[in-house]
Design an enzyme around this catalytic site. Sequence first.
Site, mmCIF file in Angstrom:
data_model
loop_
_atom_site.group_PDB
_atom_site.id
_atom_site.type_symbol
_atom_site.label_atom_id
_atom_site.label_comp_id
_atom_site.label_asym_id
_atom_site.label_seq_id
_atom_site.Cartn_x
_atom_site.Cartn_y
_atom_site.Cartn_z
ATOM 1 N N GLY A 18 7.745 4.224 6.574
ATOM 2 C CA GLY A 18 7.947 5.153 5.457
ATOM 3 C C GLY A 18 9.094 6.129 5.663
ATOM 4 N N LYS A 78 22.495 6.558 6.646
ATOM 5 C CA LYS A 78 21.791 5.561 7.472
ATOM 6 C C LYS A 78 22.859 4.962 8.376
ATOM 7 C CE LYS A 78 18.424 2.317 8.204
ATOM 8 N NZ LYS A 78 16.973 2.422 8.352
ATOM 9 N N ALA A 113 17.387 3.662 12.535
ATOM 10 C CA ALA A 113 16.907 2.285 12.362
ATOM 11 C C ALA A 113 15.692 2.085 13.262
ATOM 12 C CB ALA A 113 18.015 1.303 12.739
HETATM 13 N N1 LIG Z 1 3.794 6.446 -0.452
HETATM 14 C C1 LIG Z 1 4.001 5.128 -0.558
HETATM 15 N N2 LIG Z 1 3.281 4.388 -1.423
HETATM 16 C C2 LIG Z 1 3.480 3.057 -1.533
HETATM 17 N N3 LIG Z 1 4.401 2.371 -0.839
HETATM 18 C C3 LIG Z 1 5.165 3.067 0.017
HETATM 19 C C4 LIG Z 1 5.014 4.464 0.208
HETATM 20 N N4 LIG Z 1 5.907 4.878 1.126
HETATM 21 C C5 LIG Z 1 6.596 3.795 1.505
HETATM 22 N N5 LIG Z 1 6.162 2.706 0.824
HETATM 23 C C6 LIG Z 1 6.681 1.343 0.931
HETATM 24 O O1 LIG Z 1 6.471 0.863 2.252
HETATM 25 C C7 LIG Z 1 7.592 0.099 2.666
HETATM 26 C C8 LIG Z 1 8.144 0.721 3.955
HETATM 27 O O2 LIG Z 1 8.617 2.021 3.657
HETATM 28 P P1 LIG Z 1 10.069 2.486 4.071
HETATM 29 O O3 LIG Z 1 11.084 1.511 3.598
HETATM 30 O O4 LIG Z 1 10.240 3.899 3.654
HETATM 31 O O5 LIG Z 1 9.898 2.358 5.662
HETATM 32 P P2 LIG Z 1 11.003 2.560 6.781
HETATM 33 O O6 LIG Z 1 10.325 3.175 7.930
HETATM 34 O O7 LIG Z 1 12.142 3.276 6.188
HETATM 35 O O8 LIG Z 1 11.423 1.067 7.111
HETATM 36 P P3 LIG Z 1 12.730 0.593 7.929
HETATM 37 O O9 LIG Z 1 12.346 0.629 9.366
HETATM 38 O O10 LIG Z 1 12.929 -0.812 7.417
HETATM 39 O O11 LIG Z 1 13.864 1.497 7.578
HETATM 40 C C9 LIG Z 1 8.601 0.116 1.515
HETATM 41 O O12 LIG Z 1 8.453 -1.020 0.698
HETATM 42 C C10 LIG Z 1 8.212 1.366 0.758
HETATM 43 O O13 LIG Z 1 8.597 1.358 -0.579
HETATM 44 MG MG LIG Z 2 14.138 2.696 6.048
#
Ligand SMILES: Nc1ncnc2c1ncn2[C@@H]1O[C@H](COP(=O)(O)OP(=O)(O)OP(=O)(O)O)[C@@H](O)[C@H]1O
Ligand SMILES: [Mg+2]
Length: 234
Positions: free
Chosen positions: A15, A38, A121
Site C-alpha cells: 500500500g 519513484k 521500490a
Molecule cells: N485501501 C485500499 N483499499 C483497496 N485496495 C487497496 C488499498 N490500498 C491499496 N490497495 C491496492 O492494493 C494494491 C497494492 O497497493 P500499492 O500499489 O499501493 O502497494 P505498493 O506497496 O505501492 O506496491 P509496490 O511494491 O508494487 O510499489 C494495489 O492494487 C492498490 O490499489
Molecule cells: Mg507502489
Amino acid sequence: MNQGWFVTGTDTGIGKTVAAAALLLQLRDQGRHAIYMKPVQTGCDVEGATCVAPDLRHCHRLVGLPPVSDEEEDCCPYRLRMPASPHLAAAREGVTIDMEHIIAAHRRLQERYEHVVVEGAGGVLVPLNDSLTNLDLMQQLDLPVVVVCRPGLGTLNHTLLTLQILRKAGLNTAGLVTVDTTDAPWTDIEEDNQATLQRMGRLPLLGRITYHPALADESAGPDILRTCIQGLSV
Ligand SMILES: Nc1ncnc2c1ncn2[C@@H]1O[C@H](COP(=O)(O)OP(=O)(O)OP(=O)(O)O)[C@@H](O)[C@H]1O
Ligand SMILES: [Mg+2]
C-alpha cells in the site's frame, strides 16, 4: 513542515503508492506545492516508444494530476520493464542503477517543489544494484521515513524488523501508516497490532487507509481516496 518523506514498507504490494498519494493529496489540499517521486520502478508497461511507470500513473490518478508530466525523467529516473527486484530488472536491460543520478533528480525536484514524496521500490533491504539497497538510498536522501504496513497478522515481526534496521542506519522514522488492502474486517488482532506497534516500535501511528473497491481495482481518484484517509494529517 519538512521537505517531504521517504515512503517505504514492510513488503511489496503493501500500500505504499496509496499511502504516498494520501500524503501528497493532503499536502496539495492545503495548497502546498508537492510532487511524487519513484526513483526506481520495475514492471513498467511499454506504450509505443514510452516506458510508463505504473506507480507514477496510479499516484497521479489518486491525487487528480495529469497522467504524464514533463518532469517524468526526474520523478522516475529508472523505469525498467521486468517485474522484479531493481537490481535484477536493471541487469536484464544492461542498466546499472546509479545513486548519484537519483540524488541529482531528487535535488532538481526539491528546488522546484516545497515537498517531494518519495516511494521506494519494495522494502528496506531491496537491492538496487550489486552493492547498494534502498536503505543506502534513504541514507543519501535523508528524509523522514514513513513505514507502510499491513494491519493484520504478521505485521508485528515485519514492521519491528523494518524499524530496527532504519534506526540502526540512523534514519529518522516519522511514523507508521496501515493500509487495508483487503476488505477483511478488523478483529482484536488488528486493534492490538496498532497499539503494540506504537508501544514496541516507539513511534506514532500517523494514520490508516481503509479499504475501498475502487482502490483495489485502481480506478479511484481523489474524492474516493479522501474518504479512506483516517488521521494522517500532514
Ligand atoms: N485501501 C485500499 N483499499 C483497496 N485496495 C487497496 C488499498 N490500498 C491499496 N490497495 C491496492 O492494493 C494494491 C497494492 O497497493 P500499492 O500499489 O499501493 O502497494 P505498493 O506497496 O505501492 O506496491 P509496490 O511494491 O508494487 O510499489 C494495489 O492494487 C492498490 O490499489
Ligand atoms: Mg507502489
